[in-house]
Design a protein around this motif. Sequence first.
Motif, short mmCIF file in Angstrom:
data_model
loop_
_atom_site.label_atom_id
_atom_site.label_comp_id
_atom_site.label_asym_id
_atom_site.label_seq_id
_atom_site.Cartn_x
_atom_site.Cartn_y
_atom_site.Cartn_z
N GLY A 1 27.89 -48.87 19.59
CA GLY A 1 28.29 -50.20 20.09
C GLY A 1 28.56 -50.94 18.96
O GLY A 1 28.88 -52.02 19.17
N GLY A 2 28.32 -50.41 17.74
CA GLY A 2 28.97 -51.06 16.61
C GLY A 2 27.74 -51.57 15.66
O GLY A 2 27.94 -52.30 14.69
N GLU A 3 26.32 -51.18 15.87
CA GLU A 3 25.28 -51.74 15.29
C GLU A 3 25.24 -51.00 13.82
O GLU A 3 25.42 -49.69 13.91
N ARG A 4 25.33 -51.69 12.91
CA ARG A 4 25.17 -51.21 11.45
C ARG A 4 24.16 -51.99 10.46
O ARG A 4 24.59 -52.90 9.93
N PRO A 5 22.98 -51.58 10.62
CA PRO A 5 21.93 -51.97 10.03
C PRO A 5 22.11 -51.91 8.32
O PRO A 5 22.72 -50.99 7.90
N GLU A 6 21.77 -53.09 7.63
CA GLU A 6 22.02 -52.91 5.85
C GLU A 6 20.70 -53.03 5.13
O GLU A 6 19.83 -53.46 5.71
N GLY A 7 20.79 -52.80 4.14
CA GLY A 7 19.73 -52.73 2.96
C GLY A 7 18.58 -52.45 3.38
O GLY A 7 18.65 -50.92 3.70
N ILE A 8 17.55 -52.93 3.01
CA ILE A 8 16.14 -52.23 2.91
C ILE A 8 15.81 -52.03 4.75
O ILE A 8 14.89 -51.19 5.10
N ALA B 1 1.96 -42.62 7.27
CA ALA B 1 2.11 -43.26 6.37
C ALA B 1 3.80 -43.71 6.22
O ALA B 1 3.91 -44.97 5.81
N CYS B 2 4.44 -42.93 6.50
CA CYS B 2 6.00 -43.28 6.62
C CYS B 2 6.23 -44.20 7.58
O CYS B 2 6.98 -45.13 7.42
N ALA B 3 5.46 -44.34 8.54
CA ALA B 3 5.81 -45.01 9.64
C ALA B 3 5.11 -46.58 9.33
O ALA B 3 5.94 -47.48 9.45
N ALA B 4 4.16 -46.61 8.51
CA ALA B 4 3.65 -47.75 7.94
C ALA B 4 4.80 -48.17 7.00
O ALA B 4 4.83 -49.67 6.89
N VAL B 5 5.25 -47.73 6.00
CA VAL B 5 6.13 -48.06 4.99
C VAL B 5 7.41 -48.41 5.70
O VAL B 5 8.22 -49.60 5.52
N ALA B 6 7.88 -47.76 6.65
CA ALA B 6 9.01 -48.28 7.69
C ALA B 6 9.02 -49.67 8.29
O ALA B 6 9.74 -50.22 8.09
N VAL B 7 7.76 -49.88 9.07
CA VAL B 7 7.78 -51.14 9.47
C VAL B 7 7.65 -52.27 8.46
O VAL B 7 8.16 -53.28 8.73
N THR B 8 6.92 -51.90 7.23
CA THR B 8 7.07 -52.97 6.39
C THR B 8 8.33 -53.17 5.75
O THR B 8 8.67 -54.49 5.68
N LEU B 9 9.13 -52.17 5.65
CA LEU B 9 10.58 -52.48 5.11
C LEU B 9 11.46 -53.10 5.90
O LEU B 9 12.29 -54.28 5.55
N ILE B 10 11.28 -52.84 7.41
CA ILE B 10 12.03 -53.54 8.27
C ILE B 10 11.49 -55.01 8.52
O ILE B 10 12.45 -55.85 8.58
N SER B 11 10.35 -55.19 8.25
CA SER B 11 9.98 -56.64 8.43
C SER B 11 10.35 -57.65 7.07
O SER B 11 10.63 -58.65 7.20
N LEU B 12 10.31 -56.89 5.89
CA LEU B 12 10.75 -57.63 4.77
C LEU B 12 12.25 -57.88 4.72
O LEU B 12 12.77 -58.83 4.30
N GLY B 13 13.03 -56.98 5.67
CA GLY B 13 14.55 -57.18 5.80
C GLY B 13 14.82 -58.29 6.63
O GLY B 13 15.93 -58.89 6.55
#
Length: 289
Positions: free
Chosen positions: A122-129, A277-289
């Motif tokens: 559908g064209g979704e293209r998340p960017e950056g962190i 641990a990766c899940a925790a980091v993933a959530v952190t990065l998404i929230s910071l984005g």
Amino acid sequence: RSQHRRCGTGPVSGTEIALVAVATVLVGSADFFGGLASRRSEPIAVAAWSQGIGVPAIAAVAAVVGGEWIVRDLGFGAIAGMGSAVGVSFLYLGFASSSIGGVAPTAATVAAALPIVVGIAGGERPEGIVALGLVLGVVAIGLVGYVPGDRRNTAVGLGMGIISGVGFGVMVIAYASTDADSGLWSAVSGRLVAACLAALAVALLRSEWRLSADARVATGLAGGLAAFGMAAFVTVSQTADLIVLGVALGLFPTVTVVLSALVLRGPMRRSQWLGVACAAVAVTLISLG
């Protein structure tokens, strides 16, 4: 719409992250208790009772939240309910025949893949962190998932996990098609349809309706926690990108697997802890984005 869905270009809000976190903890815990109950009573009956318990719970939340009765969204809710009925029923059947730590992540991996594919198409293209966080989330799903060589993970159990994942994937896509103005009424129609279909399955299969005494509390917890968790998830699904929703759904079993390890003393591989641990980091990065 009072709130518009992004197309992979806007940041993920703090409210959306909070709702995803609440949904992850509640639904992941619900799956754990549902897994316990399904080993003590008929899995289909556990699914029917847990879905039924969730109807008044989600209706009460919907009444507090408010919103319009939009026929189109009630229809999407019904489709989501069909997917939920398939997802929960086959998830509990898989729990009864295989390990919780194997079936739940398998279902989640498949469930995550469907919204991600639809979102990209559908064209979704998340960017950056945010994009980096989503990639880490997918890695976490794989690490927490099935461990090769675990004899408890039967082919039948994993097959049921795959079917369950398809059901949950359809559920997410349907809820993501609803309007934020409708509040949680689509979730009410979804839970009602899911409860009716699960009850019909019990009748057609002539399964035992009565739950064993040691499965009743776990079934009640599964139904209540799942209802409140899905209220949070449906709310965020009305504004967040499908790719984000897919990864979020895939992280639900992280809680299920950790609870299984802590409560049932089930073994967790180092790779699974790395996945947490990766899940925790993933959530952190998404929230910071």
